[in-house]
Scaffold this motif. Structure first.
Motif: not given
Length: 403
Positions: A25, A99-100, A103-104, A136, A154-156, A158-159
């Motif tokens: 990310e 939020e990350s 994504a993890d 999730y 937040t990268p979420l 695009d996750a």
């Protein structure tokens, strides 16, 4: 590493294989030490036998290594394949953003399905892992989170959040921000000087305080209001600090700070408050008066964005109760009857929130939060029996059944 052990009702052979899950990310600011480039590295363990089951149970907690929690090891011994995955924040939560974390977990689910080849995936959340797993499931069903709790990208977003097939919630609270708010020391009024200007009527650990267990309803109501006021006072200060950084165009900078007094819930001293079978004046971390200002206290070291994402009562976005209406997959809630970490009232709120038509709950009487103590093995076995039946009834097969 191969583990071999023979116990009544336990399949004794399984392997514990450590491995890494890497996803990428783009971020201007690093929230964890040692991150290389755009790579996010997650430490995972695969608990499995010589043959592979069709179902994997994924365990994740916001911090720490879930692979060594008693239940996940016991599931591995009992014929279930387990993927125990740490988040990028495995060494601490001072900069953690929920939020990350989601994504993890998305990266772990994708790896479990696509690389490891599991047909079915069941998410299992213990304690603080419950909100992660429920969050999730909800986001994979219907996206609601569009920014971080601080309003940033937040990268979420695009996750890839692949769907899962089942949800296990074990000895869990509803969220970190609700748990912390209920434990804040309401006597503290000055966050920089916690011993100055205290409200003595709310100091639970002052032996001279007129308010002593059993606490009156009036005292409890005033105390809860003061706790919420303190949470919001910290949040107001956090937003002021962030606004000042933005005004100076220092968009990627952070500030870290200490939150004192985070283990002062009246229920620790008065077991008639939110009653279960726990011991008075004791918590899963030890004596509450000591934990209240110990280095390992909940939320002790944090940062501006992390506070908003994890601990702010009004701004944090990952919560089982909020997620509940979007959860429609088979769900099992296992409660510890003497839980000395998670509030009983949270259990009732979770039960009321889950929308799944296939929802069931089970309580292991007298079990503490970690299923430890002299009867811990019996409590684990009882919980495992319920989980095993639930899994089998829904076609989530063990290694032996899949062979």
């Amino acid at each position: 590493m191969k583990v071999s052990r023979q116990e009544k009702g336990i399949v004794s052979h399984y392997k514990r294989e450590p491995y890494l899950i890497v996803h990428t990310e783009q971020s201007q600011r690093k929230d964890v030490y040692g991150a290389i480039g755009s790579n996010v590295v997650l430490q995972a363990q695969h608990l499995r036998g010589e043959t592979q089951a069709d179902t994997a149970i994924i365990g994740m907690h916001p911090i720490g290594a879930p692979g060594y929690l008693p239940m996940f090891s016991q599931l591995g011994r009992s014929g279930f394949d387990v993927v125990a995955c740490a988040t990028r924040f495995s060494t601490g939560d001072a900069s953690l953003q929920m939020e990350s974390v989601l994504a993890d977990l998305g990266a772990c689910v994708r790896d479990t399905r696509e690389r490891l080849g599991y047909e079915k995936v069941v998410l299992a959340g213990w304690s603080g892992g419950g909100a992660v797993m429920a969050g999730y499931v909800a986001e994979s069903t219907q996206r609601v989170i569009t920014t971080t709790a601080s309003g940033e990208r937040t990268p979420l977003v695009d996750a890839e959040l692949l769907p899962v097939d089942g949800l296990l919630l074990m000895a869990t609270h509803r969220s970190r921000h609700h748990l912390l708010t209920g434990q804040l020391d309401a006597s503290i009024t000055d966050e920089q000087r916690p011993d100055v200007g205290r409200r003595p009527e709310f100091d639970l650990y002052d032996p001279d305080n007129a308010a002593q267990p059993p606490y009156s309803d009036g005292f409890l109501s005033e105390y809860r209001e003061a706790q919420l006021e303190r949470n919001r006072r910290i949040t107001f200060w956090v937003k002021e600090q962030l606004a000042a950084l933005v005004a100076e165009e220092r968009f990627a900078e952070e500030r870290s700070f200490v939150v004192h007094g985070t283990m002062a819930d009246p229920r620790w001293l008065d077991v008639t408050v939110d009653p279960n079978d726990r011991k008075p004046n004791m918590t899963y971390m030890g004596e509450p008066g000591v934990v209240n200002n110990s280095p390992a206290g909940l939320g002790r070291f944090t940062s501006l964005r992390s506070w908003l994402s994890q601990w702010s009562y009004d701004d944090a976005q990952v919560d089982i109760v909020d997620a509940g209406p979007r959860i429609h997959i088979p769900t099992l809630l296992i409660t510890a009857g003497a839980d000395d970490a998670c509030p009983v009232e949270h259990t009732a709120q979770i039960e009321a929130a889950i929308a799944s038509s296939d929802f069931s709950s089970y309580t292991v009487a007298h079990a503490d939060h970690y299923f430890a103590g002299p009867d811990g093995r019996a409590h684990l076995a009882e919980a495992l029996g319920e989980i095993g039946s639930w899994m089998s009834d829904r076609g989530f097969r063990t290694r032996e059944a899949s062979a």
